[in-house]
Design a protein around this motif. Sequence first.
Motif, PDB file in Angstrom:
ATOM      1  N   TYR A  71      35.272  24.603  24.499  1.00  0.00           N
ATOM      2  CA  TYR A  71      36.146  23.879  23.498  1.00  0.00           C
ATOM      3  C   TYR A  71      35.391  22.780  22.805  1.00  0.00           C
ATOM      4  CZ  TYR A  71      39.446  26.927  25.578  1.00  0.00           C
ATOM      5  OH  TYR A  71      40.181  27.936  26.198  1.00  0.00           O
ATOM      6  N   ASN A  72      34.115  23.016  22.329  1.00  0.00           N
ATOM      7  CA  ASN A  72      33.299  21.807  21.869  1.00  0.00           C
ATOM      8  C   ASN A  72      33.522  20.476  22.592  1.00  0.00           C
ATOM      9  OD1 ASN A  72      32.672  23.344  19.611  1.00  0.00           O
ATOM     10  ND2 ASN A  72      34.798  22.866  18.561  1.00  0.00           N
ATOM     11  N   GLN A  73      33.553  20.570  24.118  1.00  0.00           N
ATOM     12  CA  GLN A  73      33.295  19.535  24.872  1.00  0.00           C
ATOM     13  C   GLN A  73      32.047  19.609  25.610  1.00  0.00           C
ATOM     14  OE1 GLN A  73      35.712  16.546  25.023  1.00  0.00           O
ATOM     15  NE2 GLN A  73      36.023  17.592  22.726  1.00  0.00           N
ATOM     16  N   ARG A  74      31.229  18.781  25.713  1.00  0.00           N
ATOM     17  CA  ARG A  74      30.099  19.008  26.499  1.00  0.00           C
ATOM     18  C   ARG A  74      30.253  18.490  27.880  1.00  0.00           C
ATOM     19  NH1 ARG A  74      25.179  20.596  24.434  1.00  0.00           N
ATOM     20  NH2 ARG A  74      24.019  19.052  25.715  1.00  0.00           N
ATOM     21  N   PHE A 100      24.295  13.767  25.346  1.00  0.00           N
ATOM     22  CA  PHE A 100      25.596  13.627  24.316  1.00  0.00           C
ATOM     23  C   PHE A 100      26.712  14.705  25.081  1.00  0.00           C
ATOM     24  CE2 PHE A 100      21.731  13.566  21.694  1.00  0.00           C
ATOM     25  CZ  PHE A 100      22.012  12.270  21.199  1.00  0.00           C
ATOM     26  N   VAL A 101      27.006  14.187  26.328  1.00  0.00           N
ATOM     27  CA  VAL A 101      28.117  14.825  27.205  1.00  0.00           C
ATOM     28  C   VAL A 101      29.372  14.125  26.885  1.00  0.00           C
ATOM     29  CG1 VAL A 101      26.482  16.188  28.596  1.00  0.00           C
ATOM     30  CG2 VAL A 101      27.758  13.875  29.300  1.00  0.00           C
ATOM     31  N   ASP A 102      30.520  14.752  26.926  1.00  0.00           N
ATOM     32  CA  ASP A 102      31.644  14.203  26.960  1.00  0.00           C
ATOM     33  C   ASP A 102      32.520  13.929  28.591  1.00  0.00           C
ATOM     34  OD1 ASP A 102      32.296  14.369  24.017  1.00  0.00           O
ATOM     35  OD2 ASP A 102      31.841  16.603  24.357  1.00  0.00           O
ATOM     36  N   ILE A 116      35.711   5.993  32.450  1.00  0.00           N
ATOM     37  CA  ILE A 116      35.157   6.008  31.323  1.00  0.00           C
ATOM     38  C   ILE A 116      34.212   4.879  30.952  1.00  0.00           C
ATOM     39  CG2 ILE A 116      35.747   6.427  28.867  1.00  0.00           C
ATOM     40  CD1 ILE A 116      38.473   7.302  29.590  1.00  0.00           C
ATOM     41  N   GLU A 117      33.016   5.263  30.654  1.00  0.00           N
ATOM     42  CA  GLU A 117      31.957   4.291  30.157  1.00  0.00           C
ATOM     43  C   GLU A 117      31.507   4.841  28.704  1.00  0.00           C
ATOM     44  OE1 GLU A 117      29.665   1.138  30.306  1.00  0.00           O
ATOM     45  OE2 GLU A 117      30.850   1.735  32.126  1.00  0.00           O
ATOM     46  N   ASN A 118      31.395   3.845  27.836  1.00  0.00           N
ATOM     47  CA  ASN A 118      31.382   4.246  26.507  1.00  0.00           C
ATOM     48  C   ASN A 118      31.635   5.800  25.903  1.00  0.00           C
ATOM     49  OD1 ASN A 118      30.283   1.580  25.959  1.00  0.00           O
ATOM     50  ND2 ASN A 118      28.143   2.247  26.906  1.00  0.00           N
ATOM     51  N   GLY A 119      32.790   5.913  26.294  1.00  0.00           N
ATOM     52  CA  GLY A 119      33.498   7.124  25.735  1.00  0.00           C
ATOM     53  C   GLY A 119      33.075   8.499  26.749  1.00  0.00           C
ATOM     54  N   ILE A 120      32.459   8.403  27.682  1.00  0.00           N
ATOM     55  CA  ILE A 120      31.931   9.535  28.758  1.00  0.00           C
ATOM     56  C   ILE A 120      32.818   9.195  29.712  1.00  0.00           C
ATOM     57  CG2 ILE A 120      30.213  10.552  29.909  1.00  0.00           C
ATOM     58  CD1 ILE A 120      28.094   9.151  27.799  1.00  0.00           C
ATOM     59  N   ARG A 121      33.516  10.311  29.976  1.00  0.00           N
ATOM     60  CA  ARG A 121      34.320  10.418  31.386  1.00  0.00           C
ATOM     61  C   ARG A 121      33.663  10.955  32.450  1.00  0.00           C
ATOM     62  NH1 ARG A 121      40.780  11.975  31.546  1.00  0.00           N
ATOM     63  NH2 ARG A 121      41.056  10.909  33.575  1.00  0.00           N
TER      64      ARG A 121
END
Length: 157
Positions: A71-74, A100-102, A116-121
């Motif tokens: 679903y467009n989430q890396r 570039f993972v989420d 969460i660190e800089n937008g990465i969970r």
Amino acid sequence: MKILIVSDSHGDKETLLSVIEKENPEKVFFLGDYISDIYEIESLLNADICAVKGNTDVGVNGVEDIILNIYNQRILLTHGHKYNVNQTMYKLYLKARENFVDYVFFGHTHRYEDFIENGIRFINPGSIAKPRDGDKGTYIIFDMQVDEVRIIKKVLT
């Protein structure tokens, strides 16, 4: 899509199978240490399996990292030992940034973590067999929909 995330079964196939049967997920992400456990029960499951090797999985076929796009989430799956997650999250953070993972799902520490660190969970489900942060094992339900994600920590009873 209901995804079960487990780590560090360390030979406890009975608990692993019990959790999978209870949750009835569409996918199972297994984050290492006794990857053979998930492969030995795979034929009993109605779920797709994505599994990575851990530090105890020497001589076993498999990979140490998987990057998925759902679903467009890396999503990065790893055990975490090669990133030294017992001491620091820096190497794992760099791996996540360069890909570039989420979401990053990792194991190894046998402790539940969610930050969460800089937008990465970053999420560690803990261990279903040998928890180091309590007396009961833990795992995660990662419920992904096109426009919503829910993450639920579960504790074995």
